[in-house]
Motif scaffolding. Structure first.
Motif, PDB file in Angstrom:
ATOM      1  N   MET A   1       0.747  -1.065  -0.001  1.00  9.76           N
ATOM      2  CA  MET A   1      -0.119   0.477   0.048  1.00  9.76           C
ATOM      3  C   MET A   1       0.947   0.905  -0.011  1.00  9.76           C
ATOM      4  O   MET A   1       0.503   2.442  -0.723  1.00  9.76           O
ATOM      5  N   ILE A   2       1.558   1.196   0.854  1.00  7.63           N
ATOM      6  CA  ILE A   2       2.534   2.300   0.875  1.00  7.63           C
ATOM      7  C   ILE A   2       3.461   2.492  -0.456  1.00  7.63           C
ATOM      8  O   ILE A   2       3.466   4.225  -1.294  1.00  7.63           O
ATOM      9  N   ALA A   3       3.904   1.682  -1.482  1.00  5.17           N
ATOM     10  CA  ALA A   3       4.391   1.649  -2.479  1.00  5.17           C
ATOM     11  C   ALA A   3       3.417   2.623  -3.866  1.00  5.17           C
ATOM     12  O   ALA A   3       4.151   3.485  -4.529  1.00  5.17           O
ATOM     13  N   LEU A   4       2.157   1.356  -3.685  1.00  2.23           N
ATOM     14  CA  LEU A   4       2.146   2.295  -4.501  1.00  2.23           C
ATOM     15  C   LEU A   4       1.512   3.623  -4.594  1.00  2.23           C
ATOM     16  O   LEU A   4       1.287   4.777  -4.854  1.00  2.23           O
ATOM     17  N   ILE A   5       1.102   3.909  -3.002  1.00  2.00           N
ATOM     18  CA  ILE A   5       0.693   5.567  -2.766  1.00  2.00           C
ATOM     19  C   ILE A   5       2.233   6.102  -3.380  1.00  2.00           C
ATOM     20  O   ILE A   5       2.154   7.483  -4.034  1.00  2.00           O
ATOM     21  N   GLU A   6       2.784   5.522  -2.752  1.00  2.00           N
ATOM     22  CA  GLU A   6       4.970   6.793  -2.970  1.00  2.00           C
ATOM     23  C   GLU A   6       5.094   6.677  -4.227  1.00  2.00           C
ATOM     24  O   GLU A   6       5.724   8.044  -4.666  1.00  2.00           O
ATOM     25  N   HIS A   7       4.734   5.687  -5.078  1.00  2.00           N
ATOM     26  CA  HIS A   7       5.120   5.648  -6.684  1.00  2.00           C
ATOM     27  C   HIS A   7       3.642   6.692  -8.127  1.00  2.00           C
ATOM     28  O   HIS A   7       3.474   6.402  -8.369  1.00  2.00           O
ATOM     29  N   GLU A   8       2.496   7.274  -6.432  1.00  2.00           N
ATOM     30  CA  GLU A   8       1.593   8.036  -7.675  1.00  2.00           C
ATOM     31  C   GLU A   8       0.819   6.743  -8.681  1.00  2.00           C
ATOM     32  O   GLU A   8       1.033   7.044  -9.989  1.00  2.00           O
ATOM     33  N   GLN A   9       0.521   5.814  -8.366  1.00  2.00           N
ATOM     34  CA  GLN A   9       0.040   4.998  -9.292  1.00  2.00           C
ATOM     35  C   GLN A   9      -1.670   4.978  -9.468  1.00  2.00           C
ATOM     36  O   GLN A   9      -2.630   3.835  -9.583  1.00  2.00           O
ATOM     37  N   GLY A  10      -2.289   5.757  -9.111  1.00  2.00           N
ATOM     38  CA  GLY A  10      -3.645   5.950  -8.766  1.00  2.00           C
ATOM     39  C   GLY A  10      -3.705   6.449 -10.178  1.00  2.00           C
ATOM     40  O   GLY A  10      -5.243   5.641 -10.307  1.00  2.00           O
ATOM     41  N   PHE A  11      -3.685   6.621 -11.276  1.00  2.00           N
ATOM     42  CA  PHE A  11      -3.606   6.890 -12.091  1.00  2.00           C
ATOM     43  C   PHE A  11      -3.866   5.495 -13.290  1.00  2.00           C
ATOM     44  O   PHE A  11      -5.110   5.108 -13.355  1.00  2.00           O
ATOM     45  N   PRO A  12      -3.053   4.900 -13.196  1.00  2.00           N
ATOM     46  CA  PRO A  12      -2.477   3.520 -13.146  1.00  2.00           C
ATOM     47  C   PRO A  12      -3.571   2.789 -13.036  1.00  2.00           C
ATOM     48  O   PRO A  12      -4.155   1.754 -13.752  1.00  2.00           O
ATOM     49  N   LEU A  13      -3.913   3.028 -12.270  1.00  2.00           N
ATOM     50  CA  LEU A  13      -5.014   1.638 -11.039  1.00  2.00           C
ATOM     51  C   LEU A  13      -6.279   1.961 -12.090  1.00  2.00           C
ATOM     52  O   LEU A  13      -7.096   0.764 -12.585  1.00  2.00           O
ATOM     53  N   TYR A  14      -6.376   3.526 -12.258  1.00  2.00           N
ATOM     54  CA  TYR A  14      -7.970   3.741 -12.061  1.00  2.00           C
ATOM     55  C   TYR A  14      -7.922   3.545 -13.727  1.00  2.00           C
ATOM     56  O   TYR A  14      -8.798   2.981 -14.293  1.00  2.00           O
ATOM     57  N   ASP A  15      -7.443   3.521 -14.828  1.00  2.00           N
ATOM     58  CA  ASP A  15      -6.718   3.621 -15.917  1.00  2.00           C
ATOM     59  C   ASP A  15      -7.185   1.803 -15.611  1.00  2.00           C
ATOM     60  O   ASP A  15      -7.829   1.780 -17.013  1.00  2.00           O
ATOM     61  N   ALA A  16      -6.543   1.393 -15.156  1.00  2.00           N
ATOM     62  CA  ALA A  16      -6.877  -0.827 -15.854  1.00  2.00           C
ATOM     63  C   ALA A  16      -8.380  -0.625 -15.186  1.00  2.00           C
ATOM     64  O   ALA A  16      -9.357  -1.952 -15.677  1.00  2.00           O
ATOM     65  N   VAL A  17      -8.828  -0.421 -14.584  1.00  2.00           N
ATOM     66  CA  VAL A  17     -10.751  -0.070 -13.214  1.00  2.00           C
ATOM     67  C   VAL A  17     -11.066  -0.139 -14.803  1.00  2.00           C
ATOM     68  O   VAL A  17     -12.126  -0.924 -14.839  1.00  2.00           O
ATOM     69  N   GLY A  18     -10.958   1.164 -15.995  1.00  2.00           N
ATOM     70  CA  GLY A  18     -11.380   1.332 -16.824  1.00  2.00           C
ATOM     71  C   GLY A  18     -12.011   0.648 -17.843  1.00  2.00           C
ATOM     72  O   GLY A  18     -12.894  -0.076 -18.359  1.00  2.00           O
ATOM     73  N   LYS A  19     -10.836  -0.242 -18.560  1.00  2.00           N
ATOM     74  CA  LYS A  19     -10.354  -0.732 -19.071  1.00  2.00           C
ATOM     75  C   LYS A  19     -11.138  -2.125 -19.067  1.00  2.00           C
ATOM     76  O   LYS A  19     -11.501  -2.556 -19.744  1.00  2.00           O
ATOM     77  N   LEU A  20     -11.317  -2.641 -17.432  1.00  2.00           N
ATOM     78  CA  LEU A  20     -12.358  -3.976 -17.506  1.00  2.00           C
ATOM     79  C   LEU A  20     -13.141  -3.732 -17.414  1.00  2.00           C
ATOM     80  O   LEU A  20     -14.446  -4.464 -18.323  1.00  2.00           O
ATOM     81  N   LYS A  21     -13.731  -2.720 -16.716  1.00  2.00           N
ATOM     82  CA  LYS A  21     -15.324  -2.082 -16.517  1.00  2.00           C
ATOM     83  C   LYS A  21     -15.830  -1.463 -18.597  1.00  2.00           C
ATOM     84  O   LYS A  21     -17.047  -2.323 -19.100  1.00  2.00           O
TER      85      LYS A  21
END
Length: 434
Positions: free
Chosen positions: A301-321
């Motif tokens: 969780m810390i690494a995800l936050i520190e490495h600014e992974q919000g947009f890639p995560l959002y993008d992956a979820v959007g592609k799935l939907k």
């Protein structure tokens, strides 16, 4: 009072995910979408996102970009920037006061004002001549727990004070209704269902024949603070949060306790995830990691936050939907910040995850029909708009309630702004104001 030919107006659909602007000049009953210019432009759709980086020439020592250009800036230097999206969801929240970006405070209205400044610049001069009116869409019901509509209005006013001399607010689905009415050639009672990123809104409108003195008459509206972002949260909760420690435990004063759920709620909420990259939150998480029974999960969780992974995560979820809108199964793939997830997801599972949300949406639909005093059988046409209206489970709900032959679609991302501009060009806008 000025006649329609004297009035020019902007329709501004400031959405949780995307912002769209349309312009109506004169009384010809036409409105045109503002198309954005430049290498990163995506037609008339301007992503409601901001990217910040430190620069002494920027406002308060921080420079920024917006829209698709914000995405490009973030992808160019993710660790040196802060990416903010879905901030509309906190518009009505009294719990949100300001966010710290590079140790500088930003209020909701600051985010909105900076977004609009860049939107105007990327419009390539189309918005330099400001119209007399700006008609802004607002949700029927705001997102969030115990939303305060008066607070949202105050923040919107501050956000828009430099954008137009005469600002009016209209429910978003009423804008879409006005746009859809231009397609109709005979009188009809219509239901508009607008599925956005933060809210789902309904409006019922009686449409007169073309050429009538008053073409559209609003009957009633209703809504609920559930839409695309909530569906995204369900996906993150099921596929991502278990790898970040959700459901795990930690030691405290000789006891073994469940890890507080607030951290996981923030990770699953796009409007909060980017703001977790601050000293206080990260120090709390590092302490939690030392005490956790599974410290590696908190480390992810810390690494995800520190490495600014919000947009890639959002993008992956959007592609799935989007994939599940056209297939019974689809892969989910995310790899970033020390977290790698590969899973095959069935549409049936996704629909099960959002079943409670769909039930609340249907309850809001029933409420809107009851307010209008109109039975489902009396609805002539149902217009579905907004990005989440493409989800098969959403469409199935309306097919079941109204029959497929009464359902109309199209302009899912642009119909609201188009209709708001048309409303703004009318001599008397009062009947439409929220």
């Amino acid at each position: 009072m000025a006649g329609a030919a004297d009035i020019s107006a902007l329709g501004l659909d400031f959405g949780t995910t995307n912002t769209v602007v349309a312009r109506a000049d004169g009384g010809d009953g036409e409105a045109r979408l503002i198309e954005f210019a430049g290498d990163e432009a995506t037609g008339a759709v301007f992503r409601s996102a901001l990217c910040f980086w430190e620069d002494e020439r920027g406002w308060n020592g921080v420079a920024h970009e917006a829209g698709p250009w914000a995405i490009a800036e973030y992808l160019d230097a993710p660790l040196d920037s802060r990416f903010v999206q879905s901030f509309k969801t906190v518009a009505a929240s009294p719990l949100f006061e300001r966010a710290m970006i590079f140790n500088k405070p930003f209020r909701f209205e600051d985010f909105g004002r900076l977004l609009l400044q860049k939107l105007v610049r990327h419009a390539g001069g189309q918005l330099d001549d400001r119209p007399r009116r700006v008609v802004v869409g607002r949700p029927v019901e705001y997102a969030g727990a115990r939303p305060d509509p008066a607070l949202a209005r105050e923040r919107y006013d501050l956000m828009l004070r430099e954008f137009g001399a005469e600002v009016h607010y209209v429910y978003e689905p009423l804008g879409a209704a006005h746009s859809f009415a231009t397609r109709l050639t005979e009188p009809a009672t219509i239901l508009v269902a607008d599925f956005g990123g933060g809210t789902t809104d309904f409006s019922l409108v009686r449409v007169a024949e073309p050429g009538a003195a008053r073409r559209c008459v609003p009957l009633a509206s209703g809504g609920v603070g559930i839409a695309g972002d909530r569906f995204d949260q369900r996906i993150v909760t099921q596929l991502v949060l278990p790898m970040l420690g959700k459901g795990g435990r930690y030691r405290s004063f000789g006891k073994v306790l469940e890890i507080p759920g607030g951290y996981f709620t923030d990770v699953a909420d796009w409007s909060r995830l980017a703001l977790m990259r601050n000293r206080k939150t990260l120090e709390e998480l590092r302490k939690l990691q030392r005490d956790a029974l599974d410290p590696a999960a908190i480390g992810r969780m810390i690494a995800l936050i520190e490495h600014e992974q919000g947009f890639p995560l959002y993008d992956a979820v959007g592609k799935l939907k989007r994939a599940l809108s056209g297939a019974d199964h689809a892969p989910f793939t995310f790899d970033g910040g020390g977290v790698r997830i590969e899973a095959e997801v069935a549409r049936a599972d996704f629909e099960r995850w959002i079943a409670d949300d769909l039930a609340r949406i249907e309850t809001a639909l029933d409420t809107a029909l009851a307010r209008a005093g109109v039975a489902a059988e009396a609805i002539d046409r149902v217009f579905l708009t907004g990005g989440s209206s493409l989800i098969p489970a959403i469409r199935a709900l309306f097919f079941r309630r109204f029959g497929e032959d009464r359902i109309a679609t199209g302009g899912e991302l642009t119909s609201i702004a188009h209709g708001l501009a048309l409303i703004g060009a009318e001599p008397d806008i009062t009947p439409w104001e929220a």
